[in-house]
Design an enzyme around this catalytic site. Sequence first.
Site, mmCIF file in Angstrom:
data_model
loop_
_atom_site.group_PDB
_atom_site.id
_atom_site.type_symbol
_atom_site.label_atom_id
_atom_site.label_comp_id
_atom_site.label_asym_id
_atom_site.label_seq_id
_atom_site.Cartn_x
_atom_site.Cartn_y
_atom_site.Cartn_z
ATOM 1 N N CYS A 134 26.355 32.054 79.817
ATOM 2 C CA CYS A 134 26.444 33.511 79.684
ATOM 3 C C CYS A 134 27.705 33.938 78.961
ATOM 4 O O CYS A 134 27.728 34.947 78.272
ATOM 5 C CB CYS A 134 26.364 34.163 81.058
ATOM 6 N N GLU A 171 26.483 39.445 88.122
ATOM 7 C CA GLU A 171 27.030 38.665 87.007
ATOM 8 C C GLU A 171 25.896 38.510 86.014
ATOM 9 O O GLU A 171 24.956 37.756 86.247
ATOM 10 C CB GLU A 171 27.487 37.277 87.486
ATOM 11 N N LYS A 180 18.695 32.097 97.382
ATOM 12 C CA LYS A 180 17.440 31.897 96.633
ATOM 13 C C LYS A 180 17.856 31.390 95.255
ATOM 14 O O LYS A 180 18.301 32.151 94.398
ATOM 15 C CB LYS A 180 16.675 33.227 96.507
ATOM 16 N N GLU A 233 21.465 38.948 73.684
ATOM 17 C CA GLU A 233 21.803 37.617 74.161
ATOM 18 C C GLU A 233 20.640 36.678 73.846
ATOM 19 O O GLU A 233 19.500 36.952 74.210
ATOM 20 C CB GLU A 233 22.035 37.663 75.665
HETATM 21 P P1 NAP Z 1 16.773 35.782 85.763
HETATM 22 O O1 NAP Z 1 15.350 35.697 85.402
HETATM 23 O O2 NAP Z 1 17.403 37.104 85.897
HETATM 24 O O3 NAP Z 1 16.923 34.922 87.086
HETATM 25 C C1 NAP Z 1 18.067 34.834 87.877
HETATM 26 C C2 NAP Z 1 17.649 34.667 89.327
HETATM 27 O O4 NAP Z 1 16.992 35.858 89.775
HETATM 28 C C3 NAP Z 1 16.639 33.541 89.558
HETATM 29 O O5 NAP Z 1 16.846 32.972 90.816
HETATM 30 C C4 NAP Z 1 15.329 34.296 89.525
HETATM 31 O O6 NAP Z 1 14.248 33.624 90.115
HETATM 32 C C5 NAP Z 1 15.694 35.548 90.264
HETATM 33 N N1 NAP Z 1 14.797 36.683 90.026
HETATM 34 C C6 NAP Z 1 13.953 36.887 88.986
HETATM 35 N N2 NAP Z 1 13.275 38.046 89.154
HETATM 36 C C7 NAP Z 1 13.721 38.587 90.310
HETATM 37 C C8 NAP Z 1 13.412 39.788 91.036
HETATM 38 N N3 NAP Z 1 12.521 40.670 90.582
HETATM 39 N N4 NAP Z 1 14.060 40.019 92.195
HETATM 40 C C9 NAP Z 1 14.974 39.154 92.667
HETATM 41 N N5 NAP Z 1 15.301 38.000 92.031
HETATM 42 C C10 NAP Z 1 14.676 37.721 90.873
HETATM 43 O O7 NAP Z 1 17.694 35.017 84.756
HETATM 44 P P2 NAP Z 1 17.447 33.583 84.158
HETATM 45 O O8 NAP Z 1 16.485 33.682 83.048
HETATM 46 O O9 NAP Z 1 17.114 32.660 85.256
HETATM 47 O O10 NAP Z 1 18.945 33.244 83.616
HETATM 48 C C11 NAP Z 1 19.391 33.578 82.342
HETATM 49 C C12 NAP Z 1 20.185 34.868 82.345
HETATM 50 O O11 NAP Z 1 21.229 34.843 83.307
HETATM 51 C C13 NAP Z 1 20.906 35.122 81.051
HETATM 52 O O12 NAP Z 1 20.738 36.467 80.690
HETATM 53 C C14 NAP Z 1 22.380 34.855 81.355
HETATM 54 O O13 NAP Z 1 23.329 35.513 80.591
HETATM 55 C C15 NAP Z 1 22.469 35.268 82.752
HETATM 56 N N6 NAP Z 1 23.577 34.570 83.406
HETATM 57 C C16 NAP Z 1 24.739 35.235 83.685
HETATM 58 C C17 NAP Z 1 25.804 34.589 84.281
HETATM 59 C C18 NAP Z 1 27.078 35.291 84.621
HETATM 60 O O14 NAP Z 1 27.883 34.744 85.371
HETATM 61 N N7 NAP Z 1 27.345 36.457 84.114
HETATM 62 C C19 NAP Z 1 25.681 33.268 84.621
HETATM 63 C C20 NAP Z 1 24.497 32.610 84.326
HETATM 64 C C21 NAP Z 1 23.448 33.277 83.728
HETATM 65 P P3 NAP Z 1 13.321 32.685 89.162
HETATM 66 O O15 NAP Z 1 14.129 31.496 88.870
HETATM 67 O O16 NAP Z 1 12.131 32.383 89.975
HETATM 68 O O17 NAP Z 1 13.007 33.479 87.930
#
Ligand code: NAP
Length: 462
Positions: free
Chosen positions: A279, A245, A170, A369
């Site tokens: 990140c 992650e 997904k 962050e």
């Molecule tokens: P996010 O909202 O947590 O989304 C990540 C993924 O999870 C997306 O596919 C999202 O779908 C999905 N998701 C959202 N709500 C969910 C739920 N309740 N149940 C299951 N899946 C769900 O994060 P983001 O805003 O897209 O990305 C930014 C964040 O990711 C930052 O905090 C960054 O640090 C972190 N990040 C960490 C790493 C690492 O390797 N440590 C790498 C990249 C990013 P949708 O797209 O539809 O919201």
Amino acid sequence: MKAQDGVYIDGAWRPAKGPDLIDVVNPADEQVIARVSAGTAEDVDAAVRAARAALPGWAATPPAVRAERLVALRDGLLARKDEIAETVTAELGSPLAFSQAVHASVPIAVAGTFAELAATHAFEEKVGNSTVLHEPVGVVAAITPWNYPLHQIVAKVAPALAAGCTVVLKPAEDTPLTAQLFAEAVHEAGVPAGVFNLVTGLGPVAGQALAEHPDVDLVSFTGSTAVGMRIGALAGGAVKRVALELGGKSANVILPSADLARAVNVGVANVMSNSGQTCSAWTRMLVHTAQYDEAVELARTAAAKYGDRIGPLVNAGQRERVRGYIDQGVAEGARLVAGGGESPHEKGYFVSPTVFADVTEDMTIAQEEIFGPVLSIIRYEDEDDALRIANGTVYGLAGAVWAGDEAEAVAFARRMDTGQVDINGGRFNPLAPFGGYKQSGVGRELGSHGLAEYLQTKSFQF
Ligand code: NAP
Ligand code: MG
């Protein structure tokens, strides 16, 4: 932009069960460039069933044959390199040169490393009077973010396939087109039907249904700490394997003996690249009090040079979030020396490269962050003070140390509570384990440590 109709399940594109579509928006000009299916819980269930049915055959496929399919996948991605770069630029907004050099090239290299590992990993070992088998964990739910859209997918799917697992992906709603290109490459690589499945959709709908599906064995999630905590709790409740992650707030520690100009310039570039949506970005620069003013001036100049070369943020919500942090930094008394919340363009979700000086460790911008092009420069008095500040957040994903002498930098890095540290500007290594200490996550990606996440052991005693 070209988009596939429907979801990819059991080796074919088929219509999604619900009528809803997701608009894919180019963040540089705010135009809708494509629409993709918003998968439902029913689609997720069909994908998980396909992955379950394909598991015995793929798990029993010799690793050398799985490696051949991964080589074909790597080659398929390579053949699509330009299309991948253009697609990432269109849906994420990153400048085309960066999309080519990083967003397209890095995952091709990573896919190659897992093809190699599949062929060479010891899936059986002898330990005393035992034979230990490294078996696939089973059906993997992969949930990925938008910031490095293809890299995050390959960093999960390639090791899962190498291990003999089957996958339901997904991807992030903002970057589904790159995920579709990946699915096409998997298909053409001759990976058997059901081994890899793609359901585009919204996090709280398709993502949630996948994370809580009872027939998933391992949930591998990359994204925000807030969502990661929920997924970890769900997995814990069901006694499922989980890899998380999550976010970061990494420190770039410049020791007094370092080449200050180089350390500051590389540090600013690290934060501004991908518009700060990394990140592992070194968003806190730690500088000794005696060099502080000089470092601030160097950073201001470096940020100003970035000017127009920076891409937009991924969507309007992220831009508002980042602007909110910039306002909060000012309100809490930090000194804005470059950028600010203003956009240099009329259209698009741009934020200028921003540098704050006089940031203290307790400020919100030093703790949370931001995920935008915002650097905080923090002053330290001595090495112990620097270490305390560097380790003083809930995160521990990455970091950097600079010193005149490599051994001095290494001695400091050993004391840091973080999963990866670049010494004097060390290069990215696709085989080095990547992942977080503390709230930056659980588990590791890339290389043999990344492969191990998708394996479980069985021991025979003789
Ligand atoms: P996010 O909202 O947590 O989304 C990540 C993924 O999870 C997306 O596919 C999202 O779908 C999905 N998701 C959202 N709500 C969910 C739920 N309740 N149940 C299951 N899946 C769900 O994060 P983001 O805003 O897209 O990305 C930014 C964040 O990711 C930052 O905090 C960054 O640090 C972190 N990040 C960490 C790493 C690492 O390797 N440590 C790498 C990249 C990013 P949708 O797209 O539809 O919201
Ligand atoms: Mg989200």
